[in-house]
Design a protein around this motif. Structure first.
Motif, mmCIF file in Angstrom:
data_model
loop_
_atom_site.group_PDB
_atom_site.id
_atom_site.type_symbol
_atom_site.label_atom_id
_atom_site.label_comp_id
_atom_site.label_asym_id
_atom_site.label_seq_id
_atom_site.Cartn_x
_atom_site.Cartn_y
_atom_site.Cartn_z
ATOM 1 N N ALA A 1 -12.072 6.982 -5.971
ATOM 2 C CA ALA A 1 -10.892 6.130 -5.821
ATOM 3 C C ALA A 1 -11.247 4.666 -6.047
ATOM 4 O O ALA A 1 -10.523 3.922 -6.724
ATOM 5 C CB ALA A 1 -10.283 6.314 -4.432
ATOM 6 N N LEU A 2 -12.376 4.246 -5.482
ATOM 7 C CA LEU A 2 -12.812 2.859 -5.646
ATOM 8 C C LEU A 2 -13.126 2.566 -7.108
ATOM 9 O O LEU A 2 -12.750 1.512 -7.641
ATOM 10 C CB LEU A 2 -14.029 2.599 -4.761
ATOM 11 C CG LEU A 2 -14.609 1.175 -4.772
ATOM 12 C CD1 LEU A 2 -13.532 0.153 -4.447
ATOM 13 C CD2 LEU A 2 -15.751 1.066 -3.766
ATOM 14 N N PHE B 1 -13.824 8.954 -1.940
ATOM 15 C CA PHE B 1 -13.683 7.509 -1.748
ATOM 16 C C PHE B 1 -14.298 6.746 -2.922
ATOM 17 O O PHE B 1 -13.703 5.802 -3.454
ATOM 18 C CB PHE B 1 -14.351 7.088 -0.444
ATOM 19 C CG PHE B 1 -14.371 5.596 -0.224
ATOM 20 C CD1 PHE B 1 -13.278 4.949 0.301
ATOM 21 C CD2 PHE B 1 -15.484 4.834 -0.584
ATOM 22 C CE1 PHE B 1 -13.285 3.572 0.486
ATOM 23 C CE2 PHE B 1 -15.496 3.460 -0.410
ATOM 24 C CZ PHE B 1 -14.392 2.831 0.132
ATOM 25 N N LYS C 1 -12.324 -2.453 0.434
ATOM 26 C CA LYS C 1 -12.679 -1.043 0.629
ATOM 27 C C LYS C 1 -11.801 -0.398 1.703
ATOM 28 O O LYS C 1 -11.417 0.770 1.578
ATOM 29 C CB LYS C 1 -14.160 -0.936 1.012
ATOM 30 C CG LYS C 1 -15.102 -1.359 -0.115
ATOM 31 C CD LYS C 1 -16.558 -1.297 0.331
ATOM 32 C CE LYS C 1 -17.487 -1.771 -0.778
ATOM 33 N NZ LYS C 1 -18.902 -1.755 -0.354
ATOM 34 N N GLN D 1 -5.233 3.828 1.843
ATOM 35 C CA GLN D 1 -4.368 4.494 0.878
ATOM 36 C C GLN D 1 -4.679 5.984 0.807
ATOM 37 O O GLN D 1 -3.767 6.822 0.769
ATOM 38 C CB GLN D 1 -4.529 3.855 -0.501
ATOM 39 C CG GLN D 1 -3.952 2.456 -0.591
ATOM 40 C CD GLN D 1 -3.972 1.923 -2.003
ATOM 41 O OE1 GLN D 1 -3.585 2.615 -2.926
ATOM 42 N NE2 GLN D 1 -4.433 0.703 -2.187
ATOM 43 N N LEU D 2 -5.957 6.321 0.780
ATOM 44 C CA LEU D 2 -6.347 7.727 0.705
ATOM 45 C C LEU D 2 -5.888 8.490 1.950
ATOM 46 O O LEU D 2 -5.406 9.622 1.857
ATOM 47 C CB LEU D 2 -7.875 7.839 0.555
ATOM 48 C CG LEU D 2 -8.443 7.444 -0.816
ATOM 49 C CD1 LEU D 2 -9.959 7.433 -0.765
ATOM 50 C CD2 LEU D 2 -7.960 8.395 -1.889
ATOM 51 N N GLN E 1 -9.948 2.174 -9.111
ATOM 52 C CA GLN E 1 -9.296 0.888 -8.865
ATOM 53 C C GLN E 1 -10.040 -0.243 -9.571
ATOM 54 O O GLN E 1 -9.423 -1.135 -10.163
ATOM 55 C CB GLN E 1 -9.230 0.630 -7.353
ATOM 56 C CG GLN E 1 -8.307 -0.512 -6.964
ATOM 57 C CD GLN E 1 -6.852 -0.095 -6.987
ATOM 58 O OE1 GLN E 1 -6.433 0.627 -7.879
ATOM 59 N NE2 GLN E 1 -6.074 -0.546 -6.035
ATOM 60 N N ASN F 1 -8.767 -1.135 2.322
ATOM 61 C CA ASN F 1 -7.476 -0.909 1.681
ATOM 62 C C ASN F 1 -7.475 0.416 0.921
ATOM 63 O O ASN F 1 -6.526 1.191 0.993
ATOM 64 C CB ASN F 1 -7.173 -2.068 0.725
ATOM 65 C CG ASN F 1 -5.807 -1.933 0.093
ATOM 66 O OD1 ASN F 1 -4.863 -1.513 0.736
ATOM 67 N ND2 ASN F 1 -5.702 -2.299 -1.165
ATOM 68 N N ILE F 2 -8.566 0.697 0.197
ATOM 69 C CA ILE F 2 -8.687 1.955 -0.536
ATOM 70 C C ILE F 2 -8.677 3.133 0.434
ATOM 71 O O ILE F 2 -7.973 4.128 0.221
ATOM 72 C CB ILE F 2 -9.993 1.982 -1.366
ATOM 73 C CG1 ILE F 2 -10.042 0.802 -2.355
ATOM 74 C CG2 ILE F 2 -10.144 3.311 -2.096
ATOM 75 C CD1 ILE F 2 -8.977 0.835 -3.403
ATOM 76 N N ILE G 1 0.842 -1.203 0.000
ATOM 77 C CA ILE G 1 0.000 0.000 0.000
ATOM 78 C C ILE G 1 0.872 1.245 0.000
ATOM 79 O O ILE G 1 0.646 2.183 -0.761
ATOM 80 C CB ILE G 1 -0.922 0.015 1.235
ATOM 81 C CG1 ILE G 1 -1.920 -1.141 1.154
ATOM 82 C CG2 ILE G 1 -1.648 1.353 1.359
ATOM 83 C CD1 ILE G 1 -2.788 -1.266 2.390
ATOM 84 N N PHE H 1 -5.079 8.525 -6.374
ATOM 85 C CA PHE H 1 -6.422 8.237 -6.874
ATOM 86 C C PHE H 1 -7.138 9.525 -7.262
ATOM 87 O O PHE H 1 -7.756 9.638 -8.288
ATOM 88 C CB PHE H 1 -7.243 7.540 -5.789
ATOM 89 C CG PHE H 1 -6.876 6.107 -5.596
ATOM 90 C CD1 PHE H 1 -6.965 5.222 -6.647
ATOM 91 C CD2 PHE H 1 -6.438 5.656 -4.369
ATOM 92 C CE1 PHE H 1 -6.641 3.892 -6.463
ATOM 93 C CE2 PHE H 1 -6.114 4.328 -4.187
ATOM 94 C CZ PHE H 1 -6.216 3.447 -5.234
#
Length: 637
Positions: free
Chosen positions: A58-59, A55, A85, A91-92, A62, A87-88, A14, A24
């Protein structure tokens, strides 16, 4: 290399993604300063909100990335998990914490740094094309200003991350110790008890076979199968029905001349007589006079322009003969310069032109006129473009008709096929789950198979509804023949059961005998019954079974000889005597160097991990909506 290294690499994925690849959100550094609070805020980092929309974006990004990589095998349900989710979101948050630190530290990227980075994307300044650059950005929904902000942010993040990771290094003693473990050799003797040696001792009765058959009935099931018919509506089927005439092609060609024109290109050079801002009238007059003299000199020997520029131009480009590269709209520092360059003929020398930098003497060193491609050379290209455009509209119309017909006339696919000019395909031995050998076949889709094996479809042989199995791809099908799941008769599988039970029981006997041999060997401490000694290592097993090698290399050798027993599935049981532990006579210097570098990389990654954790604490990260309540609408093409 070693297990702990693999674990650390997993942990750092990550964090590396944050430092190495663009974010993202694709937002500039100002985003960390200017976000307003919002009712949809799901977390706060450094007092600034991270919103549901960010969010979701970003999702989606991905998921789009996975969709492109996996193609027809992509199934969004695979990623619809709290872990994915989370994990996303992690990262953000980490990305935002680093960005906040960049702002707090006033880490800025200068204009020259940014310019070099942009030029590098095109292989250097000589290959840069402003119009192409703008077109590429436009295709991504970006303007040059937006991209500048994004690149400044990414470069700053990379510099910050690089500075932290460069602090990690592996002490020589640590690297040496770990390399010693990896290259260690052990002198081993083997005592093997094969399963086959115990087979004669096993007796399998009819009662045992029947009991196994009843207890493991699923092993002998023949899955339900169906023979099906199906019809596919996709772009390929639509395109085959779209016709484009020569008149259509000619009309499009005439209406879109710019699409078939290679624009004129001009490469320019200049000689600059520099002026400081706020120069006096006398200084301006002197500079202009000097530029006029240079222009006169160059006109006498136009071929020496580069040589004169190198000697007299007061601009860094003088080292390259005053070369300005290809001139496109907005590429020169003043509109007046661009206007002059666009009027010059190749080799013509301009009068001095004033800008904020001083007076410029300009010339065009290379001029390629605009070229219009003839209709015959682009006929196929135009035809395909027209067909694609028409097919897009026609697909929508056909999709509606397809969906309605397979539903309204549900006892057959023929009406839909006849109405839309489609072909009815067949497939046999189809089950409820996708089959790997069938690969990307239209019917080999989980959603379609679920509809196909519904109760109505099985019992009434009705059409399924139109199912979208891929972008712009609809499939409808029906079961023609259905065979329910059955169990193979006992007589048919009797021999297989006897063989399996025999091997299982023989394996148990081998393990029991092996445990006794191991206990006896440990007590006696000698090599009676063992085979010849051989030196093995992790990289040189010397014929030793892989499972046995792992246990041999992990065995406690604080006291020698050491003994270890290993169950070898499908083979038997092995007892191993370790008589000596040593390092190889000749060390692999290159391997040791690579291992030291790997260890250093892991330590650097650990430094980065700990640094980001510190930044998250400094930013006072606060989760307002747990990931279980953070949802995103289904992403569709």
């Amino acid at each position: 290399m070693f297990e702990f290294i693999r674990n650390h690499q997993r942990l750092m994925q990550i964090l590396l993604a944050i430092i190495i690849v663009p974010s993202f959100a694709l937002v500039g550094l100002e985003s960390y300063k200017g976000f307003g609070d919002d009712a949809t805020t799901i977390a706060k980092v450094g007092g600034q909100p991270l919103t549901q929309q960010e969010f979701d974006n970003a999702l989606r990004n991905q998921l789009d990335s996975y969709r492109q990589r996996m193609g027809a095998q992509f199934d969004q349900k695979m990623f619809d998990t709290p872990e994915f989710k989370q994990n996303i979101l992690d990262q953000l948050i980490a990305e935002r914490a680093i960005g906040a630190e960049v702002v707090r530290s006033n880490l800025t990227i200068s204009d020259p740094q940014l310019q070099r980075a942009i030029m590098d994307l095109f292989g250097g300044a000589a290959n840069f094309d402003m119009e192409r650059y703008k077109a590429i950005l436009a295709s991504q929904g970006l303007t040059p200003a937006m991209n500048d902000a994004r690149m400044r942010r990414d470069i700053a993040l990379q510099q910050l991350g690089g500075a932290v990771q460069n602090t990690g290094f592996a002490p020589r003693t640590v690297a040496t110790t770990l390399s010693n473990i990896g290259s260690q050799e052990r002198e081993v003797q083997e005592l093997m008890l094969p399963i086959t040696d115990f087979v004669p001792q096993v007796k399998v009765t009819d009662a045992v076979v029947k009991a196994f058959y009843d207890k493991n009935s699923k092993f002998f099931e023949i899955p339900e199968q169906a023979k099906i018919e199906y019809v596919v509506l996709n772009n390929e089927a639509v395109l085959s029905q779209v016709k484009v005439t020569d008149a259509d092609i000619a009309k499009y060609y005439e209406a879109n001349p710019a699409a078939f024109t290679t624009p004129e290109t001009r490469r320019a050079a200049h000689i600059l007589v520099a002026l400081k801002k706020g120069a006096s009238a006398a200084d301006v007059a002197a500079a202009k006079a000097k530029a006029v003299a240079i222009a006169a000199e160059v006109r006498k020997a136009p071929a020496d322009f580069a040589k004169i520029a190198k000697a007299k131009s007061e601009d860094p480009s003088s080292e390259e003969g005053g070369d300005l590269g290809l001139v496109t709209k907005g590429s020169l520092p003043a509109p007046a310069l661009e206007a002059v360059v666009m009027k010059l003929k190749q080799g013509e020398i301009s009068d001095p032109v004033q800008s904020d930098y001083g007076f410029h003497v300009l010339t065009v060193t290379e001029l390629k006129p605009a070229v219009v491609k003839p209709l015959d050379s682009v006929k196929t290209e135009v035809a395909e473009a027209l067909k694609t455009a028409q097919a897009s509209k026609k697909y929508s119309e056909m999709a509606e008709a397809f969906t309605n017909t397979v539903y309204e006339q549900s006892d057959s696919l023929k009406p839909a096929a006849d109405k839309l000019g489609l072909k009815i395909e067949t497939a046999s031995n189809i089950s409820r789950t996708p089959s790997p050998p069938a690969g990307p076949a239209p019917y080999n889709n989980a959603k379609f198979l679920t509809a196909l094996f519904s109760n109505d479809s099985i019992t009434k042989k009705t059409n399924t509804e139109a199912i979208e199995v891929a972008p712009s791809t609809l499939v409808a099908g029906r079961i023609v023949e259905f065979k329910p799941a059955t169990r193979r008769p006992l007589a048919e599988v009797d021999a297989a059961i006897r063989q399996r039970v025999t091997m299982e029981e023989a394996s148990k006997l081998a393990m029991k005998a092996g445990a006794e041999k191991l206990a006896a060997a440990k007590k006696a401490g000698d090599a009676t019954g063992f085979g010849p000694a051989k030196l093995v290592s992790r990289s040189k097993p010397e014929g030793l079974n892989g499972v046995a090698l792992q246990d041999v290399m992990k065995a406690d050798t604080s006291k020698l000889p050491a003994y270890v027993g290993v169950e070898l599935p499908g083979i038997g049981y092995g007892v191993y005597r370790i008589g000596k532990v040593q390092q190889p006579a000749e060390q692999d210097a290159e391997r040791r160097k690579q291992e030291a570098e790997q260890i250093g990389t892991i330590l650097a990654q650990q430094e980065m991990y700990e640094y980001i954790e510190l930044l998250k604490q400094r930013a006072k990260v606060k989760i307002l909506k747990p990931i279980t309540t953070t949802t995103v609408t289904e992403v569709k093409e």
